[in-house]
Design a protein around this motif. Structure first.
Motif, PDB file in Angstrom:
ATOM      1  N   ARG A  61       0.825  -1.213   0.000  1.00  0.00           N
ATOM      2  CA  ARG A  61       0.000   0.000   0.000  1.00  0.00           C
ATOM      3  C   ARG A  61       0.858   1.261   0.000  1.00  0.00           C
ATOM      4  O   ARG A  61       0.554   2.230  -0.702  1.00  0.00           O
ATOM      5  CB  ARG A  61      -0.929   0.003   1.215  1.00  0.00           C
ATOM      6  CG  ARG A  61      -1.974   1.116   1.161  1.00  0.00           C
ATOM      7  CD  ARG A  61      -2.826   0.986  -0.080  1.00  0.00           C
ATOM      8  NE  ARG A  61      -3.738   2.106  -0.272  1.00  0.00           N
ATOM      9  CZ  ARG A  61      -4.465   2.284  -1.356  1.00  0.00           C
ATOM     10  NH1 ARG A  61      -4.398   1.423  -2.359  1.00  0.00           N
ATOM     11  NH2 ARG A  61      -5.273   3.324  -1.464  1.00  0.00           N
ATOM     12  N   ARG A  62       1.940   1.245   0.776  1.00  0.00           N
ATOM     13  CA  ARG A  62       2.813   2.425   0.828  1.00  0.00           C
ATOM     14  C   ARG A  62       3.438   2.691  -0.538  1.00  0.00           C
ATOM     15  O   ARG A  62       3.544   3.849  -0.970  1.00  0.00           O
ATOM     16  CB  ARG A  62       3.904   2.211   1.880  1.00  0.00           C
ATOM     17  CG  ARG A  62       4.868   3.390   2.003  1.00  0.00           C
ATOM     18  CD  ARG A  62       4.191   4.612   2.602  1.00  0.00           C
ATOM     19  NE  ARG A  62       5.086   5.767   2.612  1.00  0.00           N
ATOM     20  CZ  ARG A  62       5.100   6.719   1.678  1.00  0.00           C
ATOM     21  NH1 ARG A  62       4.254   6.654   0.647  1.00  0.00           N
ATOM     22  NH2 ARG A  62       5.927   7.734   1.759  1.00  0.00           N
ATOM     23  N   CYS A  65       0.825   4.200  -2.831  1.00  0.00           N
ATOM     24  CA  CYS A  65       0.552   5.594  -2.461  1.00  0.00           C
ATOM     25  C   CYS A  65       1.739   6.508  -2.750  1.00  0.00           C
ATOM     26  O   CYS A  65       1.580   7.730  -2.862  1.00  0.00           O
ATOM     27  CB  CYS A  65       0.180   5.678  -0.980  1.00  0.00           C
ATOM     28  SG  CYS A  65      -1.377   4.850  -0.587  1.00  0.00           S
ATOM     29  N   GLU A  95      -5.565  -3.967  -1.831  1.00  0.00           N
ATOM     30  CA  GLU A  95      -4.747  -2.752  -1.800  1.00  0.00           C
ATOM     31  C   GLU A  95      -4.363  -2.291  -3.203  1.00  0.00           C
ATOM     32  O   GLU A  95      -4.274  -1.091  -3.472  1.00  0.00           O
ATOM     33  CB  GLU A  95      -3.485  -2.984  -0.965  1.00  0.00           C
ATOM     34  CG  GLU A  95      -3.748  -3.355   0.486  1.00  0.00           C
ATOM     35  CD  GLU A  95      -4.572  -2.313   1.228  1.00  0.00           C
ATOM     36  OE1 GLU A  95      -4.568  -1.132   0.817  1.00  0.00           O
ATOM     37  OE2 GLU A  95      -5.239  -2.673   2.213  1.00  0.00           O
ATOM     38  N   VAL A 100      -5.958   5.593  -4.638  1.00  0.00           N
ATOM     39  CA  VAL A 100      -5.197   6.314  -3.620  1.00  0.00           C
ATOM     40  C   VAL A 100      -5.975   7.553  -3.178  1.00  0.00           C
ATOM     41  O   VAL A 100      -6.444   8.338  -4.004  1.00  0.00           O
ATOM     42  CB  VAL A 100      -3.819   6.733  -4.172  1.00  0.00           C
ATOM     43  CG1 VAL A 100      -3.059   7.568  -3.145  1.00  0.00           C
ATOM     44  CG2 VAL A 100      -3.014   5.498  -4.563  1.00  0.00           C
ATOM     45  N   GLU A 103      -5.057  11.923   1.399  1.00  0.00           N
ATOM     46  CA  GLU A 103      -4.370  11.885   2.689  1.00  0.00           C
ATOM     47  C   GLU A 103      -3.297  10.797   2.757  1.00  0.00           C
ATOM     48  O   GLU A 103      -2.425  10.833   3.629  1.00  0.00           O
ATOM     49  CB  GLU A 103      -5.372  11.700   3.832  1.00  0.00           C
ATOM     50  CG  GLU A 103      -6.246  10.463   3.741  1.00  0.00           C
ATOM     51  CD  GLU A 103      -7.561  10.701   3.013  1.00  0.00           C
ATOM     52  OE1 GLU A 103      -8.517   9.947   3.280  1.00  0.00           O
ATOM     53  OE2 GLU A 103      -7.620  11.642   2.185  1.00  0.00           O
ATOM     54  N   GLU A 104      -3.347   9.839   1.833  1.00  0.00           N
ATOM     55  CA  GLU A 104      -2.340   8.782   1.816  1.00  0.00           C
ATOM     56  C   GLU A 104      -1.047   9.230   1.133  1.00  0.00           C
ATOM     57  O   GLU A 104      -0.055   8.498   1.148  1.00  0.00           O
ATOM     58  CB  GLU A 104      -2.883   7.541   1.098  1.00  0.00           C
ATOM     59  CG  GLU A 104      -4.007   6.824   1.830  1.00  0.00           C
ATOM     60  CD  GLU A 104      -4.479   5.585   1.091  1.00  0.00           C
ATOM     61  OE1 GLU A 104      -4.250   4.464   1.593  1.00  0.00           O
ATOM     62  OE2 GLU A 104      -5.074   5.728   0.003  1.00  0.00           O
ATOM     63  N   THR A 105      -1.054  10.401   0.544  1.00  0.00           N
ATOM     64  CA  THR A 105       0.128  10.884  -0.182  1.00  0.00           C
ATOM     65  C   THR A 105       0.911  11.934   0.597  1.00  0.00           C
ATOM     66  O   THR A 105       1.933  12.426   0.112  1.00  0.00           O
ATOM     67  CB  THR A 105      -0.285  11.490  -1.538  1.00  0.00           C
ATOM     68  OG1 THR A 105      -1.064  12.679  -1.314  1.00  0.00           O
ATOM     69  CG2 THR A 105      -1.105  10.507  -2.352  1.00  0.00           C
TER      70      THR A 105
END
Length: 255
Positions: A61-62, A65, A95, A100, A103-105
């Motif tokens: 996921r990271r 993103c 995932e 995306v 807020e995940e960036t």
């Protein structure tokens, strides 16, 4: 399969391979751009491929993103999603298919480029298989359901002989999967391959009689069983001359 030679792996590849999530997150945080995350090893695998294969969900996921490409193909044509579907990793698949959120960036030091998520689900690997084909072959019902929910084409043919997922279920004699696929109204029960073979024809030729009977009760036509198809089944589908297809109308007598 992971790196064959560690010398061609980046530090990011290595931290993922050795399951060091804290180090991995730090390296991702130091990335100067999203392109840097798409370096490949000698198997043409990106760090995202490796994270998928080792089922490190948070890392997957990271990376997504942080702008890692979900479309890069490895040496056999598999995208990260192909690998996740083949291995039956439902959490990883989720995932990869989730868009995306802004807020995940916030952890990124750069603006990530736009990429379509869910990605193009009709992308085929070098065996001509989409993600949906792979998950049906492997019998992963939940992933199949998820792919269909985000727009996968249930009637798409694979690249070698044009078999749909229903053909594949018939080929393997998987009556449970066939029943699941036919619960979707869009499923073409009489879809034909490049040589005119339908799922019921394939099931009967493979001697999956119970499945052939089941398809008949669901409305499959028997034209191809009676020789009305213009094409000849290819070796990829079946060698029909070696199959005992006699008195196909007897399918009706079972019911």
């Amino acid at each position: 399969m992971l790196c064959l030679s560690l010398s061609v792996c980046s530090h990011l590849h290595l931290s993922i391979i050795h399951n060091l999530p804290e180090v991995t997150m730090q390296i991702i945080g130091l990335a100067p751009s999203s392109e840097w995350l798409n370096q490949t090893n000698n198997l043409q695998q990106t760090p995202l491929h490796i994270a998928v294969l080792t089922r490190q969900v948070a890392v997957v996921r990271r990376l997504v993103c942080a702008g890692a490409s979900v479309d890069v193909c490895d040496q056999v044509g598999n995208t990260p999603l192909h690998s996740a579907c083949c291995l039956g990793f439902e959490d990883v698949t989720k995932e990869l298919l989730t868009p995306v959120r802004a807020e995940e960036t916030y952890q990124n030091k750069y603006q990530i480029p736009y990429q379509r998520i869910p990605q193009d689900l009709e992308t085929k690997n070098y065996e001509g298989l989409t993600c949906l084909h792979l998950t049906v072959i492997a019998g992963h019902f939940n992933i199949t359901r998820r792919l269909l929910s985000v727009g996968a084409n249930i009637n798409a043919g694979e690249g070698k002989s044009g078999r749909t997922v229903l053909h594949l279920a018939a080929d393997w004699g998987n009556i449970e999967m066939a029943d699941f696929l036919l619960s979707y109204a869009d499923t073409d029960i009489d879809a034909v391959t490049y040589s005119g073979v339908t799922p019921i024809f394939l099931a009967w030729g493979r001697k999956h009689v119970q499945l052939a009977n089941y398809l008949f009760t669901k409305g499959a036509t028997l034209d191809s069983l009676n020789g009305d198809s213009d094409g000849d089944a290819s070796d990829e589908e079946m060698n029909i001359d070696r199959c005992a297809i006699s008195q196909p109308r007897q399918i009706q007598s079972v019911y």
